[in-house]
Motif scaffolding. Structure first.
Motif, PDB file in Angstrom:
ATOM      1  N   GLN A  24       0.811  -1.218   0.000  1.00 56.57           N
ATOM      2  CA  GLN A  24       0.000   0.000   0.000  1.00 56.57           C
ATOM      3  C   GLN A  24       0.845   1.269   0.000  1.00 56.57           C
ATOM      4  O   GLN A  24       0.544   2.220  -0.710  1.00 56.57           O
ATOM      5  CB  GLN A  24      -0.949   0.017   1.206  1.00 56.57           C
ATOM      6  CG  GLN A  24      -1.916   1.202   1.211  1.00 56.57           C
ATOM      7  CD  GLN A  24      -2.896   1.149   0.060  1.00 56.57           C
ATOM      8  OE1 GLN A  24      -3.573   0.161  -0.131  1.00 56.57           O
ATOM      9  NE2 GLN A  24      -2.974   2.226  -0.708  1.00 56.57           N
ATOM     10  N   ASP A  25       1.924   1.289   0.777  1.00 55.08           N
ATOM     11  CA  ASP A  25       2.742   2.512   0.825  1.00 55.08           C
ATOM     12  C   ASP A  25       3.376   2.824  -0.529  1.00 55.08           C
ATOM     13  O   ASP A  25       3.497   3.992  -0.908  1.00 55.08           O
ATOM     14  CB  ASP A  25       3.795   2.445   1.929  1.00 55.08           C
ATOM     15  CG  ASP A  25       4.772   1.292   1.797  1.00 55.08           C
ATOM     16  OD1 ASP A  25       4.444   0.279   1.150  1.00 55.08           O
ATOM     17  OD2 ASP A  25       5.880   1.395   2.365  1.00 55.08           O
ATOM     18  N   ARG A  27       2.001   1.912  -3.479  1.00 56.33           N
ATOM     19  CA  ARG A  27       0.890   2.359  -4.330  1.00 56.33           C
ATOM     20  C   ARG A  27       0.571   3.817  -4.052  1.00 56.33           C
ATOM     21  O   ARG A  27       0.351   4.614  -4.974  1.00 56.33           O
ATOM     22  CB  ARG A  27      -0.339   1.488  -4.122  1.00 56.33           C
ATOM     23  CG  ARG A  27      -0.140   0.067  -4.612  1.00 56.33           C
ATOM     24  CD  ARG A  27      -1.441  -0.699  -4.760  1.00 56.33           C
ATOM     25  NE  ARG A  27      -2.349  -0.645  -3.645  1.00 56.33           N
ATOM     26  CZ  ARG A  27      -2.385  -1.532  -2.646  1.00 56.33           C
ATOM     27  NH1 ARG A  27      -1.551  -2.551  -2.635  1.00 56.33           N
ATOM     28  NH2 ARG A  27      -3.262  -1.405  -1.676  1.00 56.33           N
ATOM     29  N   ASP A  28       0.549   4.199  -2.773  1.00 57.47           N
ATOM     30  CA  ASP A  28       0.277   5.596  -2.414  1.00 57.47           C
ATOM     31  C   ASP A  28       1.352   6.520  -2.985  1.00 57.47           C
ATOM     32  O   ASP A  28       1.042   7.572  -3.551  1.00 57.47           O
ATOM     33  CB  ASP A  28       0.210   5.763  -0.893  1.00 57.47           C
ATOM     34  CG  ASP A  28      -0.998   5.083  -0.277  1.00 57.47           C
ATOM     35  OD1 ASP A  28      -1.961   4.762  -1.003  1.00 57.47           O
ATOM     36  OD2 ASP A  28      -0.969   4.879   0.951  1.00 57.47           O
ATOM     37  N   ASP A  29       2.616   6.134  -2.830  1.00 55.97           N
ATOM     38  CA  ASP A  29       3.734   6.954  -3.278  1.00 55.97           C
ATOM     39  C   ASP A  29       3.728   7.136  -4.795  1.00 55.97           C
ATOM     40  O   ASP A  29       4.062   8.200  -5.312  1.00 55.97           O
ATOM     41  CB  ASP A  29       5.050   6.324  -2.823  1.00 55.97           C
ATOM     42  CG  ASP A  29       6.244   7.235  -3.015  1.00 55.97           C
ATOM     43  OD1 ASP A  29       6.099   8.465  -2.871  1.00 55.97           O
ATOM     44  OD2 ASP A  29       7.334   6.719  -3.314  1.00 55.97           O
ATOM     45  N   GLY A  31       0.987   6.735  -6.758  1.00 59.30           N
ATOM     46  CA  GLY A  31      -0.314   7.154  -7.267  1.00 59.30           C
ATOM     47  C   GLY A  31      -1.031   6.065  -8.037  1.00 59.30           C
ATOM     48  O   GLY A  31      -1.831   6.348  -8.919  1.00 59.30           O
ATOM     49  N   GLU A  33      -3.779   3.378  -8.548  1.00 61.52           N
ATOM     50  CA  GLU A  33      -5.134   3.154  -8.055  1.00 61.52           C
ATOM     51  C   GLU A  33      -5.759   1.960  -8.770  1.00 61.52           C
ATOM     52  O   GLU A  33      -5.305   1.552  -9.844  1.00 61.52           O
ATOM     53  CB  GLU A  33      -5.987   4.395  -8.284  1.00 61.52           C
ATOM     54  CG  GLU A  33      -5.474   5.613  -7.534  1.00 61.52           C
ATOM     55  CD  GLU A  33      -6.313   6.851  -7.788  1.00 61.52           C
ATOM     56  OE1 GLU A  33      -7.305   6.766  -8.540  1.00 61.52           O
ATOM     57  OE2 GLU A  33      -5.961   7.898  -7.236  1.00 61.52           O
ATOM     58  N   GLU A  34      -6.801   1.429  -8.182  1.00 58.64           N
ATOM     59  CA  GLU A  34      -7.514   0.302  -8.777  1.00 58.64           C
ATOM     60  C   GLU A  34      -7.931   0.655 -10.201  1.00 58.64           C
ATOM     61  O   GLU A  34      -8.421   1.752 -10.461  1.00 58.64           O
ATOM     62  CB  GLU A  34      -8.756  -0.028  -7.948  1.00 58.64           C
ATOM     63  CG  GLU A  34      -9.512  -1.227  -8.452  1.00 58.64           C
ATOM     64  CD  GLU A  34     -10.693  -1.589  -7.563  1.00 58.64           C
ATOM     65  OE1 GLU A  34     -11.545  -2.364  -8.036  1.00 58.64           O
ATOM     66  OE2 GLU A  34     -10.756  -1.108  -6.424  1.00 58.64           O
ATOM     67  N   ASP A  36      -5.841   1.021 -12.755  1.00 56.12           N
ATOM     68  CA  ASP A  36      -4.717   1.548 -13.526  1.00 56.12           C
ATOM     69  C   ASP A  36      -4.048   0.422 -14.316  1.00 56.12           C
ATOM     70  O   ASP A  36      -4.054  -0.733 -13.896  1.00 56.12           O
ATOM     71  CB  ASP A  36      -3.656   2.182 -12.617  1.00 56.12           C
ATOM     72  CG  ASP A  36      -4.070   3.538 -12.076  1.00 56.12           C
ATOM     73  OD1 ASP A  36      -5.086   4.080 -12.543  1.00 56.12           O
ATOM     74  OD2 ASP A  36      -3.376   4.043 -11.177  1.00 56.12           O
TER      75      ASP A  36
END
Length: 62
Positions: A24-25, A27-29, A31, A33-34, A36
């Motif tokens: 998750q970290d 994916r957040d960094d 950007g 998202e589901e 993509d």
């Protein structure tokens, strides 16, 4: 030609059917998202060692 440097790395577990979960970290960094689409490239050096490179293309401004 862009030159990239390693910021950090982590481990992922390969699951059923070869599925991998991106932490998750990360994916957040990045950007991510589901829904993509990611591009994957397999590289090989002269010794036969292979690596997988994955990236997300920039999103078009709509």
């Amino acid at each position: 030609m862009a030159i990239f440097r390693t910021r950090y790395f982590g481990e992922v577990t390969v699951g059923v059917g070869g599925r991998i979960t991106i932490p998750q970290d990360m994916r957040d960094d990045l950007g991510i998202e589901e829904g993509d689409t990611l591009t994957v490239r397999v590289e090989e050096n002269s010794h036969g060692t292979r690596q997988m490179v994955v990236w997300r293309a920039d999103q078009d401004e709509e």
